[in-house]
Design an enzyme around this catalytic site. Sequence first.
Site, PDB file in Angstrom:
ATOM      1  N   THR A 144      39.920  40.367  32.843  1.00 13.28           N
ATOM      2  CA  THR A 144      41.273  40.167  33.352  1.00 13.28           C
ATOM      3  C   THR A 144      42.288  40.179  32.214  1.00 13.28           C
ATOM      4  O   THR A 144      41.971  39.791  31.086  1.00 13.28           O
ATOM      5  CB  THR A 144      41.344  38.833  34.136  1.00 13.28           C
ATOM      6  OG1 THR A 144      42.598  38.749  34.789  1.00 13.28           O
ATOM      7  CG2 THR A 144      41.172  37.619  33.246  1.00 13.28           C
ATOM      8  N   SER A 179      43.898  29.319  32.465  1.00 10.88           N
ATOM      9  CA  SER A 179      43.219  28.491  33.484  1.00 10.88           C
ATOM     10  C   SER A 179      41.723  28.493  33.167  1.00 10.88           C
ATOM     11  O   SER A 179      41.234  29.354  32.420  1.00 10.88           O
ATOM     12  CB  SER A 179      43.424  29.054  34.894  1.00 10.88           C
ATOM     13  OG  SER A 179      42.608  30.209  35.086  1.00 10.88           O
ATOM     14  N   TYR A 181      39.507  29.373  35.186  1.00 14.76           N
ATOM     15  CA  TYR A 181      39.003  30.664  35.692  1.00 14.76           C
ATOM     16  C   TYR A 181      39.170  31.746  34.627  1.00 14.76           C
ATOM     17  O   TYR A 181      38.218  32.458  34.282  1.00 14.76           O
ATOM     18  CB  TYR A 181      39.728  31.094  36.982  1.00 14.76           C
ATOM     19  CG  TYR A 181      39.750  32.592  37.103  1.00 14.76           C
ATOM     20  CD1 TYR A 181      38.578  33.294  37.399  1.00 14.76           C
ATOM     21  CD2 TYR A 181      40.912  33.336  36.853  1.00 14.76           C
ATOM     22  CE1 TYR A 181      38.573  34.685  37.441  1.00 14.76           C
ATOM     23  CE2 TYR A 181      40.909  34.716  36.895  1.00 14.76           C
ATOM     24  CZ  TYR A 181      39.733  35.384  37.188  1.00 14.76           C
ATOM     25  OH  TYR A 181      39.719  36.758  37.211  1.00 14.76           O
ATOM     26  N   HIS A 182      40.402  31.890  34.108  1.00 15.41           N
ATOM     27  CA  HIS A 182      40.633  32.952  33.125  1.00 15.41           C
ATOM     28  C   HIS A 182      39.715  32.770  31.906  1.00 15.41           C
ATOM     29  O   HIS A 182      39.268  33.739  31.299  1.00 15.41           O
ATOM     30  CB  HIS A 182      42.108  32.980  32.698  1.00 15.41           C
ATOM     31  CG  HIS A 182      43.048  33.524  33.746  1.00 15.41           C
ATOM     32  ND1 HIS A 182      43.768  32.714  34.601  1.00 15.41           N
ATOM     33  CD2 HIS A 182      43.372  34.796  34.095  1.00 15.41           C
ATOM     34  CE1 HIS A 182      44.511  33.470  35.414  1.00 15.41           C
ATOM     35  NE2 HIS A 182      44.286  34.730  35.138  1.00 15.41           N
ATOM     36  N   LYS A 185      36.324  34.500  31.958  1.00 14.64           N
ATOM     37  CA  LYS A 185      36.306  35.930  31.609  1.00 14.64           C
ATOM     38  C   LYS A 185      36.206  36.107  30.098  1.00 14.64           C
ATOM     39  O   LYS A 185      35.619  37.067  29.614  1.00 14.64           O
ATOM     40  CB  LYS A 185      37.561  36.614  32.141  1.00 14.64           C
ATOM     41  CG  LYS A 185      37.720  36.545  33.655  1.00 14.64           C
ATOM     42  CD  LYS A 185      36.743  37.472  34.352  1.00 14.64           C
ATOM     43  CE  LYS A 185      37.008  37.542  35.836  1.00 14.64           C
ATOM     44  NZ  LYS A 185      36.090  38.420  36.544  1.00 14.64           N
TER      45      LYS A 185
HETATM   46  P1  NAD Z   1      37.091  38.342  45.959  1.00 15.62           P
HETATM   47  O1  NAD Z   1      36.970  36.861  45.933  1.00 15.62           O
HETATM   48  O2  NAD Z   1      37.782  38.979  47.096  1.00 15.62           O
HETATM   49  O3  NAD Z   1      35.628  38.993  45.852  1.00 15.62           O
HETATM   50  C1  NAD Z   1      34.610  38.494  45.025  1.00 15.62           C
HETATM   51  C2  NAD Z   1      33.286  38.691  45.771  1.00 15.62           C
HETATM   52  O4  NAD Z   1      32.208  38.245  44.937  1.00 15.62           O
HETATM   53  C3  NAD Z   1      33.213  37.884  47.059  1.00 15.62           C
HETATM   54  O5  NAD Z   1      32.838  38.719  48.136  1.00 15.62           O
HETATM   55  C4  NAD Z   1      32.158  36.812  46.786  1.00 15.62           C
HETATM   56  O6  NAD Z   1      31.422  36.460  47.947  1.00 15.62           O
HETATM   57  C5  NAD Z   1      31.301  37.484  45.713  1.00 15.62           C
HETATM   58  N1  NAD Z   1      30.628  36.544  44.796  1.00 15.62           N
HETATM   59  C6  NAD Z   1      31.192  35.549  44.063  1.00 15.62           C
HETATM   60  N2  NAD Z   1      30.247  34.921  43.328  1.00 15.62           N
HETATM   61  C7  NAD Z   1      29.066  35.544  43.593  1.00 15.62           C
HETATM   62  C8  NAD Z   1      27.735  35.358  43.128  1.00 15.62           C
HETATM   63  N3  NAD Z   1      27.418  34.393  42.267  1.00 15.62           N
HETATM   64  N4  NAD Z   1      26.765  36.184  43.603  1.00 15.62           N
HETATM   65  C9  NAD Z   1      27.059  37.156  44.488  1.00 15.62           C
HETATM   66  N5  NAD Z   1      28.308  37.372  44.968  1.00 15.62           N
HETATM   67  C10 NAD Z   1      29.299  36.567  44.514  1.00 15.62           C
HETATM   68  O7  NAD Z   1      37.756  38.772  44.576  1.00 15.62           O
HETATM   69  P2  NAD Z   1      38.491  40.141  44.195  1.00 15.62           P
HETATM   70  O8  NAD Z   1      39.939  39.940  44.305  1.00 15.62           O
HETATM   71  O9  NAD Z   1      37.860  41.273  44.879  1.00 15.62           O
HETATM   72  O10 NAD Z   1      38.152  40.224  42.647  1.00 15.62           O
HETATM   73  C11 NAD Z   1      36.976  40.883  42.221  1.00 15.62           C
HETATM   74  C12 NAD Z   1      36.819  40.774  40.712  1.00 15.62           C
HETATM   75  O11 NAD Z   1      37.932  41.377  40.063  1.00 15.62           O
HETATM   76  C13 NAD Z   1      36.756  39.335  40.199  1.00 15.62           C
HETATM   77  O12 NAD Z   1      35.797  39.250  39.165  1.00 15.62           O
HETATM   78  C14 NAD Z   1      38.133  39.083  39.663  1.00 15.62           C
HETATM   79  O13 NAD Z   1      38.087  38.149  38.632  1.00 15.62           O
HETATM   80  C15 NAD Z   1      38.542  40.461  39.179  1.00 15.62           C
HETATM   81  N6  NAD Z   1      39.998  40.657  39.220  1.00 15.62           N
HETATM   82  C16 NAD Z   1      40.685  40.532  40.405  1.00 15.62           C
HETATM   83  C17 NAD Z   1      42.065  40.698  40.433  1.00 15.62           C
HETATM   84  C18 NAD Z   1      42.886  40.539  41.691  1.00 15.62           C
HETATM   85  O14 NAD Z   1      44.129  40.524  41.600  1.00 15.62           O
HETATM   86  N7  NAD Z   1      42.285  40.443  42.856  1.00 15.62           N
HETATM   87  C19 NAD Z   1      42.733  41.028  39.241  1.00 15.62           C
HETATM   88  C20 NAD Z   1      42.011  41.144  38.056  1.00 15.62           C
HETATM   89  C21 NAD Z   1      40.634  40.955  38.052  1.00 15.62           C
HETATM   90  N1  USQ Z   2      53.365  33.064  40.927  1.00 18.78           N
HETATM   91  C1  USQ Z   2      54.605  32.732  41.446  1.00 18.78           C
HETATM   92  N2  USQ Z   2      54.687  32.447  42.773  1.00 18.78           N
HETATM   93  C2  USQ Z   2      53.617  32.464  43.600  1.00 18.78           C
HETATM   94  C3  USQ Z   2      52.354  32.805  43.061  1.00 18.78           C
HETATM   95  C4  USQ Z   2      52.258  33.093  41.730  1.00 18.78           C
HETATM   96  O1  USQ Z   2      55.607  32.719  40.740  1.00 18.78           O
HETATM   97  O2  USQ Z   2      53.774  32.197  44.782  1.00 18.78           O
HETATM   98  C5  USQ Z   2      53.246  33.402  39.506  1.00 18.78           C
HETATM   99  C6  USQ Z   2      52.208  32.580  38.762  1.00 18.78           C
HETATM  100  O3  USQ Z   2      52.753  31.362  38.310  1.00 18.78           O
HETATM  101  C7  USQ Z   2      51.795  33.529  37.649  1.00 18.78           C
HETATM  102  C8  USQ Z   2      51.962  34.917  38.272  1.00 18.78           C
HETATM  103  O4  USQ Z   2      52.777  34.742  39.424  1.00 18.78           O
HETATM  104  O5  USQ Z   2      52.670  33.430  36.575  1.00 18.78           O
HETATM  105  C9  USQ Z   2      50.656  35.565  38.686  1.00 18.78           C
HETATM  106  O6  USQ Z   2      49.962  34.706  39.577  1.00 18.78           O
HETATM  107  P1  USQ Z   2      48.858  35.281  40.588  1.00 18.78           P
HETATM  108  O7  USQ Z   2      48.389  34.161  41.439  1.00 18.78           O
HETATM  109  O8  USQ Z   2      49.359  36.505  41.256  1.00 18.78           O
HETATM  110  O9  USQ Z   2      47.728  35.788  39.553  1.00 18.78           O
HETATM  111  P2  USQ Z   2      46.669  35.000  38.690  1.00 18.78           P
HETATM  112  O10 USQ Z   2      46.569  33.563  39.034  1.00 18.78           O
HETATM  113  O11 USQ Z   2      46.886  35.330  37.258  1.00 18.78           O
HETATM  114  O12 USQ Z   2      45.296  35.655  39.154  1.00 18.78           O
HETATM  115  C10 USQ Z   2      45.215  36.935  39.775  1.00 18.78           C
HETATM  116  C11 USQ Z   2      43.821  37.047  40.385  1.00 18.78           C
HETATM  117  C12 USQ Z   2      42.777  36.950  39.279  1.00 18.78           C
HETATM  118  C13 USQ Z   2      43.064  37.985  38.214  1.00 18.78           C
HETATM  119  C14 USQ Z   2      44.484  37.878  37.678  1.00 18.78           C
HETATM  120  C15 USQ Z   2      44.888  39.034  36.787  1.00 18.78           C
HETATM  121  O13 USQ Z   2      43.626  36.018  41.349  1.00 18.78           O
HETATM  122  O14 USQ Z   2      41.482  37.159  39.833  1.00 18.78           O
HETATM  123  O15 USQ Z   2      42.150  37.812  37.157  1.00 18.78           O
HETATM  124  O16 USQ Z   2      45.404  37.935  38.800  1.00 18.78           O
HETATM  125  S1  USQ Z   2      45.857  38.513  35.406  1.00 18.78           S
HETATM  126  O17 USQ Z   2      46.931  37.670  35.881  1.00 18.78           O
HETATM  127  O18 USQ Z   2      46.330  39.681  34.750  1.00 18.78           O
HETATM  128  O19 USQ Z   2      44.960  37.736  34.565  1.00 18.78           O
END
Ligand code: NAD
Ligand code: USQ
Length: 383
Positions: A144, A179, A181-182, A185
């Site tokens: 990410t 966070s 979470y981040h 990664k």
């Molecule tokens: P999502 O929550 O929709 O999908 C994740 C899937 O992984 C789910 O279906 C869940 O059931 C499965 N999963 C989680 N833990 C597991 C495990 N231990 N074993 C098997 N399955 C498991 O998330 P998403 O938005 O599709 O994101 C997918 C990936 O991309 C994540 O790793 C996330 O960090 C990354 N990512 C997402 C975004 C975004 O904006 N959505 C941005 C950047 C990176």
């Molecule tokens: N934000 C607002 N208002 C809202 C929601 C979010 O101002 O209602 C702000 C947050 O404070 C943050 C930004 O928008 O500054 C992004 O927040 P987000 O919830 O859209 O994204 P983030 O929490 O960073 O996480 C999402 C995905 C995660 C992925 C990440 C990419 O959930 O899986 O890793 O985006 S990145 O941000 O580039 O790390």
Amino acid sequence: MKIIIAGGDGFCGWATALWLSERDFDVAIVDNLVRREIDEEMGSNSLTPIASLEERVAKWKEVSGKEIKTYVGDLNDWDFLSKVFQEFKPEAFVHYAEQRSAPYSMIDREHTIYTQQNNVLGTLNVLYAMKEFAPDCHLIKLGTMGEYGTPNIEIEEGYLEVEHKGRKDTFLFPKRPGSFYHLTKVHDTNNIFFAVNTWGLRATDLNQGVVYGVDIDLNEKDPALVNRFDYDGVYGTVLNRFIIQAAVGLPLSVYGKGGQTRGFINIEDTVRCIELAAKNPADRGELRIYNQITEDFSVLELAERVQKVGKERFGLDVEINHVENPRVEKEEHYFSTVKTKLKDLGLEEHLLTDEVIEKIFKLALDNKDRLKKDLVMNSPSWK
Ligand code: NAD
Ligand code: USQ
């Protein structure tokens, strides 16, 4: 190519599985369906009604004639994962299967520990499975952009050359994530870097930015194929949230000043990036890192774009609210990113036009009766 999509029942994974299946990749989905359980835990739902994984793949076969194999189980279950590798013999392994919400990881101690164990240990299991059963397999790992945080220097693609006291070396780019979470990664990247160098595995780490959109074409093919569309304060990402808030007549929730700037990518480009990464594998012993984003926006800029489209195309009077920020993050900062490697591989970008916002708006309007209002502002506080 035999390719596993781990996390293939999720938002990015489902879209990617169908995209690659349509292009004659031999696709298998691995997913433990935990995301559907988390919906129940949080009392939340996707704005779009999503079919079960079983129904989804059956419908896909009916519509496209292509089969997607499914393995329902957990990456942290070693016996299960070993069996998947030995049976399917993947040439590439796309790893989306992690707990991906920053707010979820900050709820309390239990949620932090779950997130770190699930993500970091799951990736370690994948690395061991590759080493033991498929050493030539290409790991395509979703990282990410938030790994980097918001440094006061330009963000390179994964690595930084440093000159110190007259000597030079190249390091993984310094990380300052926002966070727990981040942070998972970052830990994954370090573990993958070590495994690639020590065992000679091949890997590509895709530092993806915030994803927006929903692959609307799928919905048009058959409603049973529709992807999830999160809007709640825990899993909804900012641009999708703003569009849905505008569609249901709620004010747009800009956290604090709104100067927070992030890299963004359309889900239509996410799937193309994975295809490009799969077709251009890293060498044995190489970790490639790409910044998987196409544009940078501040949160306030996005709110203003949504407000404008709401007014011009739907006659809506969309209000922007600056609400108290539940997160600990800079609300004004320098942000500049290098994002050329995927373009060099051939990515033709789908940028954020008013038409794109309008399309997402329509899907939100079509499903607006499914929105549960109390979920919209349910983000936990970071403190
Ligand atoms: P999502 O929550 O929709 O999908 C994740 C899937 O992984 C789910 O279906 C869940 O059931 C499965 N999963 C989680 N833990 C597991 C495990 N231990 N074993 C098997 N399955 C498991 O998330 P998403 O938005 O599709 O994101 C997918 C990936 O991309 C994540 O790793 C996330 O960090 C990354 N990512 C997402 C975004 C975004 O904006 N959505 C941005 C950047 C990176
Ligand atoms: N934000 C607002 N208002 C809202 C929601 C979010 O101002 O209602 C702000 C947050 O404070 C943050 C930004 O928008 O500054 C992004 O927040 P987000 O919830 O859209 O994204 P983030 O929490 O960073 O996480 C999402 C995905 C995660 C992925 C990440 C990419 O959930 O899986 O890793 O985006 S990145 O941000 O580039 O790390």
